[in-house]
Design an enzyme around this catalytic site. Structure first.
Site, PDB file in Angstrom:
ATOM      1  CE  LYS A 181       0.938   1.955   3.891  1.00 33.21           C
ATOM      2  NZ  LYS A 181       1.042   2.540   5.093  1.00 33.21           N
TER       3      LYS A 181
ATOM      4  CG  ASP B  40      -1.334   0.189   7.745  1.00 33.08           C
ATOM      5  OD1 ASP B  40      -2.153   1.091   7.983  1.00 33.08           O
ATOM      6  OD2 ASP B  40      -0.125   0.395   7.528  1.00 33.08           O
TER       7      ASP B  40
ATOM      8  N   GLY C  35       4.091  -6.503   5.909  1.00 30.84           N
ATOM      9  CA  GLY C  35       3.669  -7.496   6.908  1.00 30.84           C
ATOM     10  C   GLY C  35       2.152  -7.514   7.053  1.00 30.84           C
TER      11      GLY C  35
ATOM     12  CG  LEU D 182       6.312   0.354   0.709  1.00 31.00           C
ATOM     13  CD1 LEU D 182       7.258  -0.318  -0.271  1.00 31.00           C
ATOM     14  CD2 LEU D 182       5.488   1.423  -0.006  1.00 31.00           C
ATOM     15  CB  ALA D 183       1.127  -1.938   4.750  1.00 28.22           C
TER      16      ALA D 183
ATOM     17  CB  ALA E 166      11.069  -2.127   8.442  1.00 33.31           C
ATOM     18  CB  ALA E 167       9.539  -0.370   3.105  1.00 34.41           C
TER      19      ALA E 167
ATOM     20  N   PRO F 129       9.733  -4.565   0.119  1.00 36.83           N
ATOM     21  CG  PRO F 129      10.530  -2.407  -0.289  1.00 36.83           C
ATOM     22  CD  PRO F 129       9.658  -3.476  -0.874  1.00 36.83           C
TER      23      PRO F 129
HETATM   24  P1  ATP Z   1       3.679  -0.421   8.235  1.00 32.49           P
HETATM   25  O1  ATP Z   1       3.688   0.568   7.106  1.00 32.49           O
HETATM   26  O2  ATP Z   1       2.371  -1.144   8.410  1.00 32.49           O
HETATM   27  O3  ATP Z   1       4.268   0.073   9.511  1.00 32.49           O
HETATM   28  P2  ATP Z   1       6.065  -1.516   7.218  1.00 32.49           P
HETATM   29  O4  ATP Z   1       5.973  -1.651   5.735  1.00 32.49           O
HETATM   30  O5  ATP Z   1       6.762  -0.310   7.732  1.00 32.49           O
HETATM   31  O6  ATP Z   1       4.620  -1.593   7.797  1.00 32.49           O
HETATM   32  P3  ATP Z   1       6.652  -4.299   7.529  1.00 32.49           P
HETATM   33  O7  ATP Z   1       7.337  -4.644   6.263  1.00 32.49           O
HETATM   34  O8  ATP Z   1       5.268  -4.746   7.695  1.00 32.49           O
HETATM   35  O9  ATP Z   1       6.766  -2.736   7.826  1.00 32.49           O
HETATM   36  O10 ATP Z   1       7.592  -4.850   8.706  1.00 32.49           O
HETATM   37  C1  ATP Z   1       7.610  -4.309   9.992  1.00 32.49           C
HETATM   38  C2  ATP Z   1       8.173  -5.333  10.969  1.00 32.49           C
HETATM   39  O11 ATP Z   1       7.310  -6.456  11.018  1.00 32.49           O
HETATM   40  C3  ATP Z   1       9.535  -5.840  10.592  1.00 32.49           C
HETATM   41  O12 ATP Z   1      10.396  -5.520  11.646  1.00 32.49           O
HETATM   42  C4  ATP Z   1       9.391  -7.341  10.437  1.00 32.49           C
HETATM   43  O13 ATP Z   1      10.403  -8.039  11.107  1.00 32.49           O
HETATM   44  C5  ATP Z   1       8.040  -7.673  11.046  1.00 32.49           C
HETATM   45  N1  ATP Z   1       7.245  -8.662  10.281  1.00 32.49           N
HETATM   46  C6  ATP Z   1       6.396  -9.543  10.803  1.00 32.49           C
HETATM   47  N2  ATP Z   1       5.806 -10.272   9.851  1.00 32.49           N
HETATM   48  C7  ATP Z   1       6.284  -9.853   8.675  1.00 32.49           C
HETATM   49  C8  ATP Z   1       6.040 -10.232   7.321  1.00 32.49           C
HETATM   50  N3  ATP Z   1       5.197 -11.211   6.997  1.00 32.49           N
HETATM   51  N4  ATP Z   1       6.691  -9.551   6.364  1.00 32.49           N
HETATM   52  C9  ATP Z   1       7.533  -8.552   6.689  1.00 32.49           C
HETATM   53  N5  ATP Z   1       7.814  -8.178   7.945  1.00 32.49           N
HETATM   54  C10 ATP Z   1       7.194  -8.814   8.941  1.00 32.49           C
END
Ligand code: ATP
Length: 284
Positions: A10, A136, A102, A99-100, A96-97, A94
């Site tokens: 997203k 999210d 997880g 981009l949601a 922790a980007a 990627p």
């Molecule tokens: P958001 O925008 O919702 O905060 P994000 O894109 O910043 O999410 P994610 O890629 O979802 O971050 O990863 C955040 C944390 O979740 C990471 O530290 C990772 O170790 C953990 N995590 C747990 N499950 C997953 C998964 N299926 N894929 C990626 N990361 C995951």
């Protein structure tokens, strides 16, 4: 039996934080949509009552910390499913980007297991389950384009934005969403995006207006912590992206581009100093 689900990333076309609530969460108002950059999730029945996660990506947890694992456990517990499942996450988004990734994996797991185990759970109930996993996740259950309020779980679906290219670039830093929200001082926010005007630009299919109205109140906080995010944004604008914004709490910055001819130039330019660069379409 095996099922597959696509888990798209997203982006936030706007992100506003209204106030900090008594429960510690922030009341947000954001416009979210999905892009054609996705993880692929394979779910296979297991004879034993267990949940096993694997992934080709070496950098995500494969235990109860994984959001797909938590989604499988939640659905098993609520619907008293005694079967097991093997879940393989083919990661492309990627981590922790902003981009949601997880959250989208968790949502895709809920959708996939609903099919695999023929549970017939309606979408709104899947969204409620998703809200227990993360703010999210409810949006990721149904995708599309929506205004999200509350913690992100109150969704109002809207029509798709005008089709365009999206160039995404993630600098090599890990941003903690909790730290960014922690450093945000809601009272000192000077410029807020107008959700109403973003929605109106989308309704009118006015790409130029949409680009003008993009806004994210977390951008300043993350840029303060990581100046490379600001540099990346300036760089994308200089290269000719028509609207540029950081997604979520960052650090990924995306640029909206209407003409295909420009996309390769921006993509190649960014590849010079950023490894994680993608050129994709909106999922409309
Ligand atoms: P958001 O925008 O919702 O905060 P994000 O894109 O910043 O999410 P994610 O890629 O979802 O971050 O990863 C955040 C944390 O979740 C990471 O530290 C990772 O170790 C953990 N995590 C747990 N499950 C997953 C998964 N299926 N894929 C990626 N990361 C995951």
């Amino acid at each position: 039996m095996k099922v597959y689900e696509k888990a798209p990333a997203k982006i936030n076309l706007s992100l506003d934080v209204l106030y900090k609530r008594e429960d510690g969460f922030h009341e947000v108002e954001m416009v979210m949509t999905m892009v054609d950059l996705a993880d692929r999730i394979e779910m296979q029945e297991l004879p034993r009552d267990t949940v096993i996660i694997s992934s080709q990506a070496g950098y995500i947890p494969l235990d109860e910390k994984n959001l797909a694992f938590q989604a499988a456990k939640l659905i098993k517990e609520r619907y008293d499913v005694r079967q097991g499942v093997y879940i393989h996450l083919d990661k492309h988004i990627p981590v922790a980007a902003g981009l949601a990734g997880g959250s989208s994996d968790a949502a895709a797991t809920l959708r996939g297991l609903n099919r695999l185990w023929r549970l017939n759970i309606p979408a709104d109930e899947l969204q409620r389950l998703g809200a227990e996993l993360g703010s999210d996740v409810p949006f990721c259950v149904t995708g599309g384009t929506a205004v999200a309020r509350g913690r992100g779980e109150k969704l109002e679906p809207i029509e798709s934005p005008p089709q365009c290219w999206v160039v995404l670039a993630k600098p090599p830093i890990n941003v903690s969403t909790a730290e960014v929200y922690g450093k945000l001082n809601v009272r000192s926010i000077r410029r807020r995006p107008s959700t109403e005007r973003v929605v109106e630009a989308i309704r009118l299919k006015r790409f130029d207006l949409l680009c003008q109205e993009l806004g994210n109140v977390l951008e300043g906080v993350t840029m303060e912590l990581y100046p490379e995010v600001r540099q990346l944004k300036e760089c994308m604008l200089r290269m000719g992206a028509e609207g540029v914004l950081m997604s979520g709490s960052g650090p990924t910055v995306f640029g909206l581009v209407s003409k295909e001819a420009k996309v390769a130039r921006i993509y190649n330019g960014l590849r010079g100093f950023c490894k994680d660069v993608y050129a994709v379409r909106l999922l409309t």
